[in-house]
Design an enzyme around this catalytic site. Structure first.
Site, PDB file in Angstrom:
ATOM      1  N   SER A 123       0.791  -1.079  -0.220  1.00 36.58           N
ATOM      2  CA  SER A 123       0.094   0.069   0.123  1.00 36.58           C
ATOM      3  C   SER A 123       0.926   1.324  -0.074  1.00 36.58           C
ATOM      4  CB  SER A 123      -0.930   0.013   1.178  1.00 36.58           C
ATOM      5  OG  SER A 123      -0.123  -0.497   2.386  1.00 36.58           O
ATOM      6  N   HIS A 169      -1.682  -8.810   2.103  1.00 35.88           N
ATOM      7  CA  HIS A 169      -1.237  -7.524   3.030  1.00 35.88           C
ATOM      8  C   HIS A 169      -2.578  -7.215   3.965  1.00 35.88           C
ATOM      9  CE1 HIS A 169       0.352  -3.856   3.441  1.00 35.88           C
ATOM     10  NE2 HIS A 169      -0.086  -3.058   2.390  1.00 35.88           N
ATOM     11  N   HIS A 200       6.142 -12.477   7.922  1.00 31.93           N
ATOM     12  CA  HIS A 200       6.269 -11.133   7.153  1.00 31.93           C
ATOM     13  C   HIS A 200       7.193 -11.111   5.948  1.00 31.93           C
ATOM     14  CE1 HIS A 200       6.594  -6.863   7.125  1.00 31.93           C
ATOM     15  NE2 HIS A 200       5.477  -6.834   7.525  1.00 31.93           N
ATOM     16  N   ARG A 207       3.376  -4.483  16.593  1.00 32.16           N
ATOM     17  CA  ARG A 207       2.016  -3.919  16.674  1.00 32.16           C
ATOM     18  C   ARG A 207       1.213  -5.301  17.224  1.00 32.16           C
ATOM     19  NH1 ARG A 207       1.943  -2.610  10.375  1.00 32.16           N
ATOM     20  NH2 ARG A 207       2.998  -4.726  10.380  1.00 32.16           N
ATOM     21  N   ASP A 265      -1.855  -8.230  11.737  1.00 31.59           N
ATOM     22  CA  ASP A 265      -3.203  -8.519  11.607  1.00 31.59           C
ATOM     23  C   ASP A 265      -3.652  -9.699  12.258  1.00 31.59           C
ATOM     24  OD1 ASP A 265      -3.652  -6.918   9.375  1.00 31.59           O
ATOM     25  OD2 ASP A 265      -2.144  -7.990   8.127  1.00 31.59           O
TER      26      ASP A 265
HETATM   27  N1  CMX Z   1       1.455 -19.617   6.218  1.00 29.97           N
HETATM   28  C1  CMX Z   1       1.796 -20.576   5.321  1.00 29.97           C
HETATM   29  N2  CMX Z   1       2.967 -20.264   4.561  1.00 29.97           N
HETATM   30  C2  CMX Z   1       3.653 -19.430   4.717  1.00 29.97           C
HETATM   31  C3  CMX Z   1       3.366 -18.163   5.848  1.00 29.97           C
HETATM   32  C4  CMX Z   1       2.208 -18.451   6.881  1.00 29.97           C
HETATM   33  N3  CMX Z   1       1.804 -17.578   7.399  1.00 29.97           N
HETATM   34  N4  CMX Z   1       4.083 -17.253   5.536  1.00 29.97           N
HETATM   35  C5  CMX Z   1       5.173 -17.552   4.647  1.00 29.97           C
HETATM   36  N5  CMX Z   1       4.611 -18.685   4.035  1.00 29.97           N
HETATM   37  C6  CMX Z   1       5.261 -19.265   2.897  1.00 29.97           C
HETATM   38  C7  CMX Z   1       5.247 -18.682   1.700  1.00 29.97           C
HETATM   39  O1  CMX Z   1       3.797 -18.738   1.367  1.00 29.97           O
HETATM   40  C8  CMX Z   1       6.258 -18.956   0.678  1.00 29.97           C
HETATM   41  O2  CMX Z   1       5.757 -20.292   0.214  1.00 29.97           O
HETATM   42  P1  CMX Z   1       6.284 -20.718  -1.333  1.00 29.97           P
HETATM   43  O3  CMX Z   1       7.605 -20.750  -1.293  1.00 29.97           O
HETATM   44  O4  CMX Z   1       5.525 -22.093  -1.465  1.00 29.97           O
HETATM   45  O5  CMX Z   1       5.857 -19.404  -1.908  1.00 29.97           O
HETATM   46  C9  CMX Z   1       7.376 -19.375   1.778  1.00 29.97           C
HETATM   47  O6  CMX Z   1       6.753 -19.666   3.132  1.00 29.97           O
HETATM   48  C10 CMX Z   1       8.317 -18.327   2.184  1.00 29.97           C
HETATM   49  O7  CMX Z   1       7.784 -16.938   2.434  1.00 29.97           O
HETATM   50  P2  CMX Z   1       8.602 -15.988   3.160  1.00 29.97           P
HETATM   51  O8  CMX Z   1       9.795 -15.526   2.286  1.00 29.97           O
HETATM   52  O9  CMX Z   1       8.597 -16.332   4.493  1.00 29.97           O
HETATM   53  O10 CMX Z   1       7.539 -14.822   3.188  1.00 29.97           O
HETATM   54  P3  CMX Z   1       7.192 -13.738   1.870  1.00 29.97           P
HETATM   55  O11 CMX Z   1       7.905 -12.385   2.125  1.00 29.97           O
HETATM   56  O12 CMX Z   1       7.101 -14.251   0.619  1.00 29.97           O
HETATM   57  O13 CMX Z   1       5.417 -13.316   2.371  1.00 29.97           O
HETATM   58  C11 CMX Z   1       3.726 -12.833   3.723  1.00 29.97           C
HETATM   59  C12 CMX Z   1       5.224 -12.544   3.476  1.00 29.97           C
HETATM   60  C13 CMX Z   1       3.346 -11.698   4.828  1.00 29.97           C
HETATM   61  C14 CMX Z   1       2.896 -12.385   2.519  1.00 29.97           C
HETATM   62  C15 CMX Z   1       3.530 -14.472   4.046  1.00 29.97           C
HETATM   63  O14 CMX Z   1       4.285 -14.370   5.153  1.00 29.97           O
HETATM   64  C16 CMX Z   1       2.050 -14.547   4.345  1.00 29.97           C
HETATM   65  O15 CMX Z   1       1.475 -15.044   3.272  1.00 29.97           O
HETATM   66  N6  CMX Z   1       1.587 -14.618   5.359  1.00 29.97           N
HETATM   67  C17 CMX Z   1       0.169 -14.776   5.735  1.00 29.97           C
HETATM   68  C18 CMX Z   1      -0.707 -13.614   5.322  1.00 29.97           C
HETATM   69  C19 CMX Z   1      -0.593 -12.355   6.024  1.00 29.97           C
HETATM   70  O16 CMX Z   1      -0.701 -12.595   7.298  1.00 29.97           O
HETATM   71  N7  CMX Z   1      -0.417 -11.316   5.623  1.00 29.97           N
HETATM   72  C20 CMX Z   1      -0.415  -9.834   6.413  1.00 29.97           C
HETATM   73  C21 CMX Z   1       1.084  -9.302   6.275  1.00 29.97           C
HETATM   74  C22 CMX Z   1       1.024  -8.081   7.077  1.00 29.97           C
HETATM   75  C23 CMX Z   1       0.460  -6.973   6.309  1.00 29.97           C
HETATM   76  O17 CMX Z   1       0.904  -6.593   5.439  1.00 29.97           O
HETATM   77  O18 CMX Z   1      -0.601  -6.490   6.624  1.00 29.97           O
END
Ligand code: CMX
Length: 466
Positions: A272, A302, A348, A357, A403
């Site tokens: 964002s 996000h 994250h 937070r 979140d």
């Molecule tokens: N549950 C399951 N798998 C997860 C995970 C979770 N909470 N967090 C990361 N992973 C997985 C990723 O999907 C990725 O899988 P692939 O290799 O199959 O693609 C792997 O672990 C590596 O990811 P990462 O490098 O640790 O994390 P990213 O930087 O790619 O993504 C985020 C970060 C936040 C998108 C991810 O941790 C996620 O999807 N979390 C759940 C959604 C969430 O809570 N989002 C809110 C974030 C805060 C915000 O912006 O508001």
């Protein structure tokens, strides 16, 4: 510029901040407005940027890996963002201050103990802690600007209640561009050096109008009757909570003050914040830039994650019952992962520890929520998910993010419509994006235009290289 000259610019800037603080020590003195203070700071900041670029402009951060181009640009130094900096271990600092520090330092509402977001906006924009009077003046200013045009009201009233609240939110914010001071000034040929003035006015209008937009969406979608009027004697969060219909409970008003404060800014690279900056760099006005930012916030990886967390927790509760054992919770978490889904609220892209937070919201819950079953479940999940994610071996950060907690707090106070939660995140995120848009235009930030490559080109470039 030499190191000596650079230090002298920094000294001047600190001295200017100091003399200002001294001026504000006496509350009977005339209080500088936020806009006057920005005007004072612009030449100082321009000099700072000039000095940094003169001394370090040709230095490299280090190599860029091909994997970073394919990997969502993680860790790629690419942006300047002044409001906040995110440390992977420590979490966010707003203008150098941690969340507990701003909770302590920022002015509060009478009888309240959480910081007023008005103060946080002042801090994000100036790097300085405002006086109570300055914060009160912002509350009044925003209340005076809060009305939305009739056609935007009609636009919202015509949306089907099945249209997601975030789509309605971005629609309404985009439509505010009808009255943009900046768009008008640009058409009239405003000088580049003056851009920041109308952008400042647009940013103030944007923030001020969000409660009326959010309140109208909430009441339309969930059939909660007519919106009350803004009360110009009350602060921003009280008015927002009142427009939603909950202000008779002072605890949720306090929660809203904390919520708006901590969701406001998370440095510049998140979807964002970066979208707002990127779109603003085309000299699209703040309404267009923030409308675009909201569309990014609406994604489940996000901001939408705060809706997803509560949906996931309630599904879990339905599947395994209240007061389920740790084993049952663990199994449910595994079944989510095995179903190819993410555990919302965990992980994250930058953070590698529990999000402060999350901690701030947990502390609020410990104070106010007692033994609410969903709060207990959030705590239980916290004691189980990180282990499971570590065992699963993919997520780089197994800890909770912002979140993971917010929905449970809102739900406790009766704001149980999860689809609405990201709208509140969006109201808060406007504070960070607006602060940056003001500075981007004040410092003449250029159009963003990074270089992209095709896979074929990458293969060719590195064909014979080690
Ligand atoms: N549950 C399951 N798998 C997860 C995970 C979770 N909470 N967090 C990361 N992973 C997985 C990723 O999907 C990725 O899988 P692939 O290799 O199959 O693609 C792997 O672990 C590596 O990811 P990462 O490098 O640790 O994390 P990213 O930087 O790619 O993504 C985020 C970060 C936040 C998108 C991810 O941790 C996620 O999807 N979390 C759940 C959604 C969430 O809570 N989002 C809110 C974030 C805060 C915000 O912006 O508001």
């Amino acid at each position: 510029m030499s190191a000596l000259a650079f230090r002298s610019v920094l000294r001047q800037s600190r001295a200017s901040t100091f003399s200002r603080s001294a001026r504000f020590a006496s509350s009977s003195a005339k209080q500088t407005t936020l806009k006057e203070r920005v005007a004072e700071l612009i030449p100082v900041e321009l000099e700072k940027v000039k000095a940094v670029r003169a001394e370090h402009g040709s230095k490299a951060f280090g190599p860029v890996l091909v994997d970073q181009l394919y990997g969502g640009m993680r860790g790629l130094p690419a942006l300047i963002w002044d409001g906040s900096v995110l440390d992977a271990e420590e979490g966010i600092r707003f203008r150098g201050k941690t969340i507990p520090e701003i909770q302590d330092a920022l002015p509060k509402a009478p009888g309240g103990s959480e910081p007023l977001p008005e103060g946080l906006f002042w801090l994000l924009v100036t790097g300085e802690i405002p006086t109570q009077e300055q914060v009160d003046a912002l509350s009044k200013d925003w209340a005076a600007r809060a009305a939305i045009p009739e056609f935007v009201e009609e636009l919202l009233d015509r949306c089907p209640p099945t249209l997601h609240p975030m789509s309605q939110f971005s629609l309404a914010v985009t439509a505010l561009n009808h009255d943009s001071n900046f768009a008008k000034a640009y058409q009239q040929g405003i000088n580049k050096k003056e851009y920041w003035g109308p952008v400042f006015e647009d940013c103030m209008d944007l923030i001020a109008k969000l409660p009326n937009i959010a309140g109208r969406i909430y009441r339309n979608v969930y059939g909660r009757g007519k919106l009350p009027a803004i009360d110009p004697t009350k602060d921003y969060s009280w008015n927002l909570t009142n427009l939603l219909g909950f202000a008779e409970n002072p605890a949720i008003v306090e929660l809203m003050r904390l919520y708006i404060t901590i969701h406001s800014d998370h440095e510049g690279g998140n979807v964002s914040a970066h979208t707002g900056k990127l779109v603003g760099s085309a000299l699209s006005d703040p309404f267009l830039a923030f409308g675009a930012a909201l569309n990014g916030l609406a994604g489940p990886l996000h901001g939408l994650a705060n809706q997803e967390v509560l949906t996931w927790l309630l599904k879990m509760q339905k599947a395994i019952g209240e007061n389920a054992s740790d084993e049952a919770v663990r199994e449910y978490v595994w079944s989510t992962l095995k179903g190819g889904q993410v555990v919302p609220g965990y992980g994250h892209a930058v953070l590698r520890k529990t999000d402060p937070r999350y901690t701030a919201q947990r502390e609020f819950a410990l104070k106010h929520l007692g033994d609410d079953p969903l709060f207990k479940l959030v705590g239980q999940v916290y004691s189980i998910v990180p282990d499971v994610l570590l065992q699963a071996g993919k997520a780089k950060n197994p800890w909770p993010n912002v979140d993971a907690h917010s929905g449970v707090l809102l739900n406790y106070y009766g704001l149980s419509e999860m689809q609405f939660y990201t709208v509140l995140f969006g109201v808060s995120r406007a504070f960070g994006v607006a602060a940056q848009l003001i500075w981007d235009r004040a410092l003449g930030a250029p159009l963003e235009r990074p270089k992209s490559y095709s896979t074929e080109a990458i293969a060719k470039i590195f064909k014979n290289k080690q």
